[in-house]
Design an enzyme around this catalytic site. Structure first.
Site, PDB file in Angstrom:
ATOM      1  N   CYS A 164      -4.951  -2.577 -17.544  1.00  7.58           N
ATOM      2  CA  CYS A 164      -4.639  -1.593 -16.500  1.00  7.58           C
ATOM      3  C   CYS A 164      -3.624  -2.098 -15.469  1.00  7.58           C
ATOM      4  O   CYS A 164      -3.448  -1.490 -14.433  1.00  7.58           O
ATOM      5  CB  CYS A 164      -5.906  -1.133 -15.806  1.00  7.58           C
ATOM      6  SG  CYS A 164      -6.786  -2.458 -14.973  1.00  7.58           S
TER       7      CYS A 164
ATOM      8  N   GLU B 298      -8.812 -10.967 -14.687  1.00 10.23           N
ATOM      9  CA  GLU B 298      -7.573 -11.149 -13.932  1.00 10.23           C
ATOM     10  C   GLU B 298      -7.508 -12.519 -13.261  1.00 10.23           C
ATOM     11  O   GLU B 298      -6.530 -12.844 -12.605  1.00 10.23           O
ATOM     12  CB  GLU B 298      -7.383 -10.022 -12.904  1.00 10.23           C
ATOM     13  CG  GLU B 298      -8.561  -9.751 -11.994  1.00 10.23           C
ATOM     14  CD  GLU B 298      -8.342  -8.559 -11.066  1.00 10.23           C
ATOM     15  OE1 GLU B 298      -7.214  -8.052 -10.982  1.00 10.23           O
ATOM     16  OE2 GLU B 298      -9.314  -8.137 -10.419  1.00 10.23           O
TER      17      GLU B 298
ATOM     18  N   HIS C 161       0.816  -1.229   0.000  1.00 13.02           N
ATOM     19  CA  HIS C 161       0.000   0.000   0.000  1.00 13.02           C
ATOM     20  C   HIS C 161       0.838   1.261   0.000  1.00 13.02           C
ATOM     21  O   HIS C 161       0.559   2.216  -0.702  1.00 13.02           O
ATOM     22  CB  HIS C 161      -0.921   0.027   1.216  1.00 13.02           C
ATOM     23  CG  HIS C 161      -1.650  -1.244   1.385  1.00 13.02           C
ATOM     24  ND1 HIS C 161      -2.008  -1.756   2.605  1.00 13.02           N
ATOM     25  CD2 HIS C 161      -2.067  -2.117   0.460  1.00 13.02           C
ATOM     26  CE1 HIS C 161      -2.615  -2.896   2.426  1.00 13.02           C
ATOM     27  NE2 HIS C 161      -2.663  -3.148   1.143  1.00 13.02           N
TER      28      HIS C 161
ATOM     29  N   ARG D  75     -13.550   1.207 -10.007  1.00 12.54           N
ATOM     30  CA  ARG D  75     -13.617  -0.216  -9.691  1.00 12.54           C
ATOM     31  C   ARG D  75     -14.223  -0.371  -8.302  1.00 12.54           C
ATOM     32  O   ARG D  75     -13.835   0.348  -7.374  1.00 12.54           O
ATOM     33  CB  ARG D  75     -12.214  -0.831  -9.711  1.00 12.54           C
ATOM     34  CG  ARG D  75     -12.265  -2.323  -9.423  1.00 12.54           C
ATOM     35  CD  ARG D  75     -10.923  -2.959  -9.569  1.00 12.54           C
ATOM     36  NE  ARG D  75     -10.010  -2.542  -8.519  1.00 12.54           N
ATOM     37  CZ  ARG D  75      -8.730  -2.910  -8.478  1.00 12.54           C
ATOM     38  NH1 ARG D  75      -8.239  -3.659  -9.442  1.00 12.54           N
ATOM     39  NH2 ARG D  75      -7.964  -2.515  -7.501  1.00 12.54           N
TER      40      ARG D  75
HETATM   41  C1  PEP Z   1      -4.264  -6.003 -11.554  1.00  9.54           C
HETATM   42  O1  PEP Z   1      -4.438  -7.003 -10.876  1.00  9.54           O
HETATM   43  O2  PEP Z   1      -3.536  -5.983 -12.568  1.00  9.54           O
HETATM   44  C2  PEP Z   1      -4.906  -4.726 -11.209  1.00  9.54           C
HETATM   45  C3  PEP Z   1      -4.853  -3.705 -12.029  1.00  9.54           C
HETATM   46  O3  PEP Z   1      -5.510  -4.615  -9.997  1.00  9.54           O
HETATM   47  P1  PEP Z   1      -4.731  -4.509  -8.612  1.00  9.54           P
HETATM   48  O4  PEP Z   1      -3.296  -4.233  -8.917  1.00  9.54           O
HETATM   49  O5  PEP Z   1      -5.385  -3.427  -7.854  1.00  9.54           O
HETATM   50  O6  PEP Z   1      -4.949  -5.862  -8.013  1.00  9.54           O
HETATM   51 MG    MG Z   2      -6.055  -7.070  -9.445  1.00  6.41          MG
END
Ligand code: PEP
Ligand code: MG
Length: 755
Positions: free
Chosen positions: A680, A609, A367, A510
């Site tokens: 992303c 994912e 974080h 999200r």
């Molecule tokens: C990912 O898993 O690639 C993503 C964009 O979400 P996070 O990094 O928040 O898990």
């Molecule tokens: Mg993710």
């Protein structure tokens, strides 16, 4: 102590007087050794100081040849003195010559002395030098005498750390304490920062080393330890701490130390020798630290951190100090150095003054890293035991582009870095020039570049970077830094201000991706064996619909009269999207029913994912309005390789055939079904991998704002058609060809694409 029961106390008092005298550094050191020799009834007392080249140099002596001062030297590990420095442990020998490590230095004339007692001069567990006394006669120094000498060494450690001895260094040599040091860690956030160390949890500086009234000091220590024990017991009995878990382990370790008789006994002994309660705590800490640090057992080294925390807490109780940094004395070029740090702690600092962050622990997706990246702070982690290697105010350079940290850099290194910063600034200037131009490839393919965000502090970056919108808004970040669950009204206000700030650019919110490593401090979840694959994200959202519905309601309100894009994390089966859409429809009805203005348009998307989605892409078009590939999670699940575990996180290359093939399958299926697709994950922000993504067919990428310039510069000089043909040929070739990264790099080099 022979002949002088109050010896150590008298000695410390005398040393304090010597420290205050207005005399030169060499005179002060000479007087100090004379005083120690006299007090300890020793014929010899010598101080060796550790130089930056790993050599111990004789800085002062009473009893040995004076000509040897600043000439006699031993390497660390050589002779008795070198052994003490290496092992950070006292040696007490009635017959020194019989010791296997004994080495005779002819210039000192020490051959006539049989007995030898030496102790390391320690500060925060680091060896700064060695203090020795010697006698002609065979003599057994008592344990009390060893402890008294250790106490004296502590006073010398302060003298060395205060810097006065640097003036005595021979030309071309310098003290180890000020040694330039380069550490290699893990790059967390790109960028270069030059500045001065600010220890996140500064060591408490003990100013009153010596105390007259031992009884009183022991009582103060007793009271402080009692309050510390109470604190630990209280924490352990609080029911918001799970029965299991790391937190509890740490507290148990605290309790173990707090009740350790040996620890308390040694501190009391140091007080009896004349130290104040604070100084006694520090001396025993330094000594324990030096020993634990030499252990190769990782569990013991971990306990070292707990022990440090406990001691620091005890010092704070004794000195009535508050925990945490004081904002007022933050230098203008602060580089924050910490063992670990929470995201909220970093946000407490004045951003204007923070130039960098160095951590001992913390991964690229932790974080605090996400927040540092949002704030544009260069950051490096896993930088050894950096906290014990620096003093507040030391010069330091953080190079977040390669993961290096340079402590007390030489003038040459510093000017090289000033040049590097200038060069980067020039490059930034070039990115600024293309900020308002589209990311169109040389052969006319338009690529949309969006940015990832999650906090209010991210929002100014949208204008600075030229992002066309926010492709991933991680709503959980706001929840993670809050002290308690944000109310519906707070959520509404927050989402509204996000939408207002970005104007008419699109934002994809999200829904909460909590669970796994994203913990909310105020929400208790049962411990899980595999949290990343556990009860998280949409799973938690559908099982606890109140939380998800409140968030959807907040979003629908905030987007009154405009487009709302909502995206669901960790979708594994299509039915999860259907269930979420049912909740969304219900909330929309509720909104209209109460006469509120709804959004003009509501789009519901899904993250791809979880690998299971790869075989459901054909059905996606019926249930999702758009998709976004979360390559961070997709990679960790496809490769069965924990993204937060530094031992394996970098093991498998996203630019490998299986992963690129998976990404190509997704983009092809989405195009065939006419479902808009964005990617992303972190790979979108790296020019080389972004180039590969364009080659695979991706036309929308979302990344950290600082990556937009470099990715746009890459895209604008790319022939996407030629890359597609090259890449497809490589991926379709069934014969084992693993060098995808090499092939892509070569393509970029030959084509003159900046990566
Ligand atoms: C990912 O898993 O690639 C993503 C964009 O979400 P996070 O990094 O928040 O898990
Ligand atoms: Mg993710």
């Amino acid at each position: 102590m022979r002949g002088a029961p109050a010896g150590p106390r008298v000695l410390l008092r005398r040393l304090r007087e010597i420290m205050a005298e207005p005399i030169g550094a060499q005179d002060r050191l000479d007087k100090t050794v004379q005083q120690i020799a006299a007090n300890m009834v020793a014929e010899v007392c010598s101080v060796y100081v550790l130089r930056s080249d790993g050599v111990l140099e004789l800085y002062a002596t009473e009893g040995l040849n004076r000509e040897a001062v600043h000439h006699a030297t031993l390497r660390v590990g050589q002779g008795l003195v070198g052994t003490i420095a290496e092992e950070a442990r006292a040696l007490n020998l009635p017959n020194a010559q019989a010791h296997p490590a004994f080495q005779y230095l002819p210039e000192t004339g020490e051959e006539v002395y049989s007995s030898f007692m030496g102790v390391p001069i320690l500060r925060a567990g680091r060896t700064l030098g060695v203090l020795v006394v010697q006698n002609k006669a065979h003599r057994n120094y008592s344990d009390e005498e060893v402890e008294a000498l250790q106490t004296t060494a502590m006073v010398l450690a302060e003298t060395i750390a205060a810097g006065e001895l640097s003036t005595l260094a021979r030309p071309g040599t310098s003290l180890d304490l000020k040694r330039p040091l380069s550490l290699t860690g893990v790059a967390l956030c790109d960028g270069v920062g030059l500045g001065h160390v600010v220890l996140h949890e500064p060591r408490v500086v003990v100013t009153a080393l010596i105390a007259e009234d031992a009884e009183r000091e022991m009582q103060r220590l007793d009271e402080a330890i009692a309050s510390l024990r109470l604190f630990v017991d209280d924490m352990l009995s609080r029911d918001d701490i799970g029965i299991e878990g790391e937190h509890r382990d740490v507290l148990e370790a605290y309790r173990m130390f707090a009740n350790d008789r040996g620890w308390v006994r040694r501190m009391n002994e140091a007080i009896r020798n004349g130290l104040s309660a604070e100084a006694a705590v520090e001396q025993v800490q330094s000594d324990t630290r030096a020993r634990l640090q030499r252990s190769t057992d990782p569990l013991i080294r971990e306990r070292l951190n707990d022990f440090d925390d406990l001691t620091n807490r005890l010092l704070r109780v004794l000195m009535n100090k508050q925990h945490g940094p004081s904002a007022s004395d933050l230098p203008k070029d602060a580089i924050i150095v910490a063992r670990t740090m929470g995201a909220a702690d970093l946000l407490d600092y004045n951003r204007e003054r923070v130039r960098g962050l160095v951590l001992e622990e913390g991964g690229p997706t932790s974080h605090v890293t996400i927040v540092a990246r949002a704030l544009g702070i260069p950051a490096v982690s896993r930088a050894g035991n950096v906290v014990s290697m620096v003093e507040n105010g030391d010069a330091i350079i953080v190079d977040g582009s390669v993961g290096e940290v340079h402590l007390r850099p030489s003038a040459e290194l510093e000017s090289a870095y000033v040049e590097k910063v200038r060069f980067r600034a020039r490059r930034q200037e070039q990115y600024r020039l293309i900020r308002d131009l589209p990311a169109t490839t040389r052969d006319g393919h338009r690529v949309t570049l969006l940015m990832n965000a999650g906090l209010m502090v991210d929002l100014p970056h949208i204008a600075e970077s030229g992002a066309e919108g926010i492709g991933l808004f991680r709503t959980e970040l706001q929840f993670m830094i809050a002290a308690k669950m944000p109310k519906l009204s707070e959520q509404k206000a927050f989402y509204r201000s996000v939408l207002e700030t970005v104007g008419n650019r699109p934002v994809t919110f999200r829904t909460l991706d909590i669970g796994g490593d994203k913990v909310l401090p105020y929400m208790r979840l049962a411990p899980e064996e595999n949290p990343a694959m556990g009860w998280r994200a949409i799973r938690l959202g559908l099982d606890r619909p109140a939380l998800l519905r409140a968030q959807l309601r907040g979003l629908l309100h905030a987007a009154a009269g405009r487009e709302l894009r909502v995206m669901l994390p960790m979708i594994t089966e299509l039915d999860e999207i259907r269930q979420a859409r049912a909740l969304l429809d219900k909330e929309l009805e509720h909104l209209k029913h109460h006469g509120h203005r709804p959004p003009d348009k509501v789009l519901l998307g899904a993250m791809v994912e979880v690998p299971a989605m790869l075989w459901q892409l054909d059905g996606l078009a019926q249930v999702a309005d758009f998709i976004s590939v979360g390559s961070n999670d997709l990679l960790q699940f496809m490769m069965a390789s924990d993204r937060g575990n530094m031992q394996v996180a970098g093991r498998f290359d996203p630019l490998s055939r299986p992963f690129l093939r998976a990404l190509r399958t997704i983009v092809r299926a989405a195009s065939a079904a006419r479902v808009p697709v964005t990617l992303c994950g972190e790979i979108a922000g790296n020019p080389l991998s972004a180039m590969a993504l364009i080659g695979l067919g991706y036309r929308s990428l979302s990344m950290s704002p600082t990556a937009i310039g470099p990715v746009k510069a890459m895209a604008r000089s790319l022939d996407a058609g030629r890359l597609k043909r090259t890449l497809d040929a490589l991926l379709d070739d069934g014969a084992a060809y693993d060098g995808m990264r090499g092939a892509l790099t070569r393509f970029a080099e030959t084509e003159g694409v900046p990566i």
